[in-house]
Design an enzyme around this catalytic site. Structure first.
Site, short mmCIF file in Angstrom:
data_model
loop_
_atom_site.label_atom_id
_atom_site.label_comp_id
_atom_site.label_asym_id
_atom_site.label_seq_id
_atom_site.Cartn_x
_atom_site.Cartn_y
_atom_site.Cartn_z
CG ASP A 163 -2.00 0.95 1.25
OD1 ASP A 163 -2.84 0.85 0.36
OD2 ASP A 163 -2.04 1.83 2.15
CD GLU B 170 -2.02 2.30 -3.69
OE1 GLU B 170 -3.07 2.87 -3.98
OE2 GLU B 170 -1.53 2.36 -2.54
C1 GLC Z 1 -4.14 2.96 -0.73
C2 GLC Z 1 -5.36 2.10 -0.69
C3 GLC Z 1 -6.53 2.95 -0.32
C4 GLC Z 1 -6.27 3.54 1.05
C5 GLC Z 1 -4.96 4.29 1.08
C6 GLC Z 1 -4.53 4.55 2.49
O1 GLC Z 1 -4.21 3.90 -1.73
O2 GLC Z 1 -5.54 1.47 -1.92
O3 GLC Z 1 -7.72 2.23 -0.32
O4 GLC Z 1 -7.31 4.39 1.40
O5 GLC Z 1 -3.92 3.56 0.50
O6 GLC Z 1 -4.15 3.36 3.10
#
Ligand code: GLC
Length: 591
Positions: free
Chosen positions: A234, A305
């Site tokens: 994440d 991500e």
């Molecule tokens: C990432 C996740 C999202 C979340 C954010 C904070 O972008 O995909 O859903 O709100 O991180 O953890």
């Protein structure tokens, strides 16, 4: 994976000129993650086993045969850890246990074993940038005073101004409002501020503190020991902040460069600091230590991500000694224009090839408007953070048609692809959720200015005739977010075995993708179909080349002579490929 006998290369029709090959085929023996199709399960919304209206792990385990039949290779499961659910589980209170909402650790073990039994690998979600405000570390940090080692695990700072009344800098939260919250100290006085790039109950960790580093090494091992095949990481680009924490005028945005109006996104001092790569090199060596013989089938993987403004910056996360994959949000954010789509495909392949990583592709996830709705908005419109009843509504028919065409294009591309649960049913965004049921912190922190992400997180429909469309056995059919009526007609049981249904098209594509090894194929563009048509050949070294045409223009396109249609995202009209439709072709008579 099945193998076809070597065949003669397929000749392109004489009217057509081939252009240079932007991507060469890979070896058949390429590790699984170079070509896998991964299916994102959002556990709250996938399947509910106990009737509380929220999906859970036993519900997912029971539906694994559906996923195996669908033909995906692996699952990525969004967080199921102990959490107060301020941000739907992306606020973790205990990284080594399961929230009772979803089940138990024993349920995870059952799930992993069952998934492996179906030939499905399992990635879980790791949330290292921040903990929940209810994590024992954060509670200890609040209880211990300024300067304590407990506070050092987070990013506490003194406020600016005479009384420290102003936040330490002007950073804004991704979810709206300030990225700083002031604490009340044990003696009742207003005290320090702590940083939270997201919700105030998601305090950012201090990744310059060795305890934080060690803790996550241990968390990785905890789950690797339980048998997970990897982690989706994440906000991987956020872990370190510029140490000086200088002011930054823009809101912290999670967007890639292609979205209009977000040109400066993610260039701020809170993102993409060079030091993060060292963190991931250490993680990589931990994962590799679980596969000492280097058997490609046993690789455990990391997927970043990281919403970054350029493919080149993104690819720094997947250099050979770092992560294995990074999400290709550039592809997700590209407008439905032939030129733009071709450019992003070329750029993606080139950038990934330059570091020897596989490209990934993705069109939907739990943070963005489902692509069946997003593509039904005006072409070129900036990507909205949610669609509400008062927003401009997407054209549902057009959106689904384009979504199927886009997915058919995506699944024909070499590399690895990510699907988001429910897209195989053609589910649209729920665009009419009443505000009172909303849960996304972005909605609350922006006071409704941003609708937020609830509309893509609505529980899945399995059976048209059952309460909650078969999502689970809740007494009154209640689900944690209400399902729109249209989900009934899109339920899995309505589509199973129905030729031309979105579900059956996905199944066909996933099967053919495996049969023809498209994930490790080479890509070569074909010119000659006009500027509005994307045309390419995907060929592995000794296989039948597959020709793929996507027509984005309003003139129907003739298919090459004697081509056999393998799968089509819609219907051919008088043998011609109509607008917003993708077809996969083979020319078997030339074998
Ligand atoms: C990432 C996740 C999202 C979340 C954010 C904070 O972008 O995909 O859903 O709100 O991180 O953890």
């Amino acid at each position: 994976m099945s193998r076809l006998q070597p065949t003669r290369a397929f000749d392109i029709p004489s009217s057509v000129v081939t252009s240079v090959s932007p991507h060469a085929p890979q070896s058949h023996e390429a590790p699984w993650w170079r070509h896998a199709v991964l299916y994102q399960v959002y556990p709250r919304s996938f399947a509910d086993s106990d009737g509380d209206g929220v999906g859970d792990l036993p519900g997912l385990t029971a539906r694994l045969p559906y996923l195996a039949d669908l033909g995906v290779d692996a699952l990525w499961i969004s967080p199921f850890y102990v959490s107060p659910m301020i941000d739907a589980g992306y606020d973790v209170a205990d990284y080594r246990d399961v929230d009772p909402l979803f089940g138990t650790l024993a349920d995870v073990d059952v799930l992993i074993e069952a998934a492996h039994g179906h030939g499905l690998r399992v990635l879980i979600d790791l949330v290292p940038n921040h903990t929940s405000g209810e994590h024992t570390w954060f509670r200890a940090a609040l209880a211990s005073g300024p300067g304590s080692p407990e506070r050092e695990r987070y990013l506490f700072r003194e406020g600016r101004g005479e009384q420290g009344n102003e936040p330490p800098n002007n950073w804004k939260s991704v979810f709206g409002g300030s990225a700083w919250t002031r604490v009340t100290e044990a003696d009742g006085t207003l005290g320090q501020w702590y940083l939270h790039l997201f919700d105030s109950l998601q305090p950012d960790l201090n990744w310059r503190n060795p305890q934080v580093v060690d803790e996550f090494h241990d968390v990785l091992r905890f789950w690797l020991d339980r048998g997970v095949d990897g982690f989706r990481v994440d906000v991987a680009h956020a872990l370190l902040k510029d140490e000086a924490m200088p002011d930054w005028q823009e809101k912290a945005v999670m967007a890639a460069s292609h979205s209009e109006g977000a040109e400066h996104a993610n260039l701020g001092p809170m993102w993409d600091q060079d030091g993060v790569h060292e963190i991931y090199r250490a993680w990589r060596s931990i994962l590799d230590s679980y596969n000492p013989q280097g058997d490609p089938a046993l690789d455990r993987i990391l997927c970043a991500e990281a919403w970054l403004p350029s493919q080149q910056r993104t690819m720094r996360y997947v250099r050979p000694d770092e992560m294995h994959q990074a999400f290709n949000f550039h592809f997700l954010e590209t407008s439905w224009r032939a030129k733009d789509v071709r450019t992003v495909i070329d750029d993606s392949l080139e950038a990934a090839d330059a570091v020897g990583a596989p490209t990934t592709w993705v069109l939907s996830n739990h943070d963005v408007v489902r692509h069946a709705s997003r593509l039904g908005l005006r072409v070129g419109a900036s990507r909205p953070n949610g669609i509400g009843a008062r927003s401009v509504q997407p054209n549902a028919v057009l959106g689904l048609r384009r979504a199927r065409a886009a997915t058919a294009l995506m699944l024909a591309l070499p590399g690895s692809a990510y699907l988001y649960n429910g897209e195989e049913l053609g589910l649209p965004e729920h665009t009419a959720l009443p505000d009172r049921v909303r849960q996304d912190p972005a909605f609350f922190r922006t006071k409704g200015k941003e609708i937020g992400r609830d509309g893509c997180r609505v529980p899945l429909p399995w059976e048209a005739g059952a309460p909650s469309y078969g999502f689970g056995p809740s007494p009154d059919g209640a689900t944690w977010l209400p399902q729109p009526l249209v989900y009934g007609s899109l339920a899995a049981d309505r589509q199973e075995g129905v030729t031309g249904s979105t579900l059956e098209i996905y199944r066909s594509m996933l099967r053919l993708r495996r049969v023809h090894d498209l994930g490790v194929g080479g890509l070569r563009w074909i010119d000659g179909y006009g500027a509005q048509v994307l045309a390419f050949v995907n060929a592995r070294k000794d296989g039948i080349p597959i020709t793929v045409l996507t027509n984005l223009g309003d003139a129907a396109v003739a298919l090459p002579e004697s081509a056999e249609v393998l799968v089509c995202s819609g219907r051919l009209e008088d043998g011609l490929l109509p607008q917003d439709t993708t077809v996969w072709l083979a020319q078997r008579d030339r074998m």
